[in-house]
Scaffold this active site. Structure first.
Site, short mmCIF file in Angstrom:
data_model
loop_
_atom_site.label_atom_id
_atom_site.label_comp_id
_atom_site.label_asym_id
_atom_site.label_seq_id
_atom_site.Cartn_x
_atom_site.Cartn_y
_atom_site.Cartn_z
N SER A 278 0.79 -1.18 -0.42
CA SER A 278 -0.15 0.54 -0.12
C SER A 278 1.16 1.23 0.78
O SER A 278 0.39 2.29 -0.23
CB SER A 278 -0.87 -0.28 1.22
N LYS B 194 1.08 4.41 7.20
CA LYS B 194 0.86 5.12 5.84
C LYS B 194 0.75 6.55 6.14
O LYS B 194 2.21 6.83 7.06
CB LYS B 194 -1.47 5.43 6.67
#
Length: 143
Positions: free
Chosen positions: A61, A98
């Protein structure tokens, strides 16, 4: 993107030679055999040893920011997270890596791969930032 805890930095690493010349990533240049100094990766990657951890990344991701499956990220828990920084955060009991963002005054965790949605926290949900990612270490293909 799940992460695996590798542990706290326990001791300084062995300093390795740092050559004075830079290696060309364009046209080749003559090599120089002059060692300028010794360099420890701890000196290069770790600002606050007592607050630094290594984590192994699982998933893709964050690939568009150069963080790939199997990489090791260096996480500094003493840094104050700011919008735009890559962080390791605890969301609903699970760790994730993230990029920290904000939307309407609420934190958002952005993936760096369009195949993954951003993580928007709902009302009453809290974000716990475990630490700020300062470096990423990965092997090159074929090694």
């Amino acid at each position: 993107m799940p992460v695996t805890f590798l542990g706290r930095l326990a001791r300084p690493s062995q300093p390795l030679p740092l050559f004075l010349c830079r290696v060309s990533a364009g046209f080749p240049s003559p090599a120089e055999d002059h060692v300028d100094a010794n360099l420890s990766l701890d000196d290069l990657c770790v600002q606050h040893p007592a607050a630094t951890f290594f984590l192994r990344v699982r998933g893709d991701s964050m690939r568009d920011l150069g963080i790939f499956d199997g990489d090791i990220v260096v996480v500094d828990r003493s840094l104050n997270p700011r919008v735009g920084m890559v962080v390791v955060a605890l969301v609903n009991g699970a760790f994730t890596c993230k990029q920290l963002g904000s939307h309407d005054g609420r934190p958002v965790l952005h993936a760096a791969n369009p195949a993954y949605p951003d993580i928007h926290l709902g009302e009453g949900e809290e974000l716990e930032v475990f630490g700020v990612v300062t470096n990423c270490i990965h092997r090159l293909p074929g090694v």
